[in-house]
Design a protein around this motif. Structure first.
Motif, PDB file in Angstrom:
ATOM      1  N   ALA A  56      -4.574  -2.936  -8.595  1.00  0.00           N
ATOM      2  CA  ALA A  56      -5.243  -3.005  -7.301  1.00  0.00           C
ATOM      3  C   ALA A  56      -6.734  -2.994  -7.584  1.00  0.00           C
ATOM      4  CB  ALA A  56      -4.855  -1.815  -6.435  1.00  0.00           C
ATOM      5  N   GLY A  67      -4.046  -6.810  -4.420  1.00  0.00           N
ATOM      6  CA  GLY A  67      -3.225  -6.699  -5.613  1.00  0.00           C
ATOM      7  C   GLY A  67      -3.493  -7.897  -6.503  1.00  0.00           C
ATOM      8  N   SER A  95       1.405  -3.882  -3.049  1.00  0.00           N
ATOM      9  CA  SER A  95       0.072  -4.221  -2.540  1.00  0.00           C
ATOM     10  C   SER A  95      -0.012  -4.017  -1.029  1.00  0.00           C
ATOM     11  CB  SER A  95      -0.281  -5.663  -2.909  1.00  0.00           C
ATOM     12  OG  SER A  95      -0.304  -5.812  -4.316  1.00  0.00           O
ATOM     13  N   GLY A 100      -3.575  -3.703   0.811  1.00  0.00           N
ATOM     14  CA  GLY A 100      -4.253  -4.893   0.327  1.00  0.00           C
ATOM     15  C   GLY A 100      -4.331  -5.983   1.374  1.00  0.00           C
ATOM     16  N   VAL A 103      -2.753 -10.895  -2.370  1.00  0.00           N
ATOM     17  CA  VAL A 103      -2.406 -10.806  -3.785  1.00  0.00           C
ATOM     18  C   VAL A 103      -2.951 -12.068  -4.421  1.00  0.00           C
ATOM     19  CG1 VAL A 103      -0.531 -10.817  -5.491  1.00  0.00           C
ATOM     20  CG2 VAL A 103      -0.341  -9.401  -3.438  1.00  0.00           C
TER      21      VAL A 103
END
Length: 173
Positions: A56, A67, A95, A100, A103
Motif C-alpha cells: 500500500a 494498492g 486494498s 485504497g 490498484v
C-alpha cells in the motif's frame, strides 16, 4: 493462502517464475512491511502454485492511496486455471479494506498475454513509462504500461483517466 518462510525460499529457488528478478532479502522486506499483501498459493501436496506480492502506498490527501502489485507469478503447470485472477482479486480486496482509491501495476509493453489478462480483469492503461525496465546483454531498455483499476472509494474513477503523454521513471512518485 498465506506466506511462510519455506514458501519464500521455494519462490526464490524456483527462479523460473520470477526470472531471477528478486532475491530473498527483497521478499523478506515485503513480508515484513506488508504481510497482508504477500499471498502464496500452494497445491495440496505443498507445491508452490503461485504468489502475489504488493504494498500500500501513495497519498490519501491527493486521492492517490492505493494498492500496488509488485509481482504476480503462477508456475507453468498451474496456469490457465484462474489462479492469477484469484490472487489479483485477493490483493484488490485487501486494498479496498485499506481504503485504497485504485490498484496499479507495471507490465512490459511487449507482454501482450499479461496486458490482455489484466484488461480482462478490469485494468486499463493509465500511462506509458518510457524505458522503465532495464535491459541486459546490450538490448534496449523496455517501456512499461502503468495499468490501473479503480476501487469503490474512487467513485468518479478519476484515478484511471489516462495520461495523454508518456512519462519517464524519474517522474513517477
Amino acid at each position: 493462502m498465506a506466506a511462510k518462510a519455506n514458501s519464500i525460499t521455494s519462490m526464490f529457488l524456483a527462479g523460473g517464475s520470477t526470472e531471477g528478478k528478486y532475491g530473498i532479502p527483497f521478499y523478506l522486506q515485503y513480508l515484513a512491511h506488508w504481510p497482508e499483501y504477500f499471498i502464496v498459493a500452494e497445491a495440496p501436496g505443498g507445491e508452490l502454485m503461485g504468489y502475489i506480492m504488493g504494498k500500500a502506498e501513495g497519498s490519501v490527501a491527493r486521492e492517490e492511496w492505493h494498492g500496488h502489485v509488485t509481482a504476480l507469478s503462477v508456475a507453468p503447470e498451474f496456469r490457465r486455471l484462474g489462479l492469477a485472477a484469484k490472487l489479483m482479486e485477493l490483493l484488490e480486496e485487501i486494498s479496498e479494506r485499506k481504503g485504497g482509491f485504485f490498484v496499479d501495476l507495471f507490465v512490459r509493453v511487449s507482454n501482450q498475454v499479461a496486458v490482455n489478462m489484466y484488461k480482462q480483469l478490469g485494468y486499463s492503461v493509465y500511462r506509458t513509462v518510457i524505458e522503465y525496465y532495464s535491459a541486459s546483454n546490450g538490448e534496449p531498455d523496455e517501456d512499461a504500461y502503468d495499468m490501473r483499476k479503480a476501487l469503490s472509494r474512487d467513485t468518479e474513477k478519476k484515478s484511471i483517466i489516462p495520461l495523454p503523454h508518456p512519462v519517464r521513471p524519474e517522474d513517477i512518485e
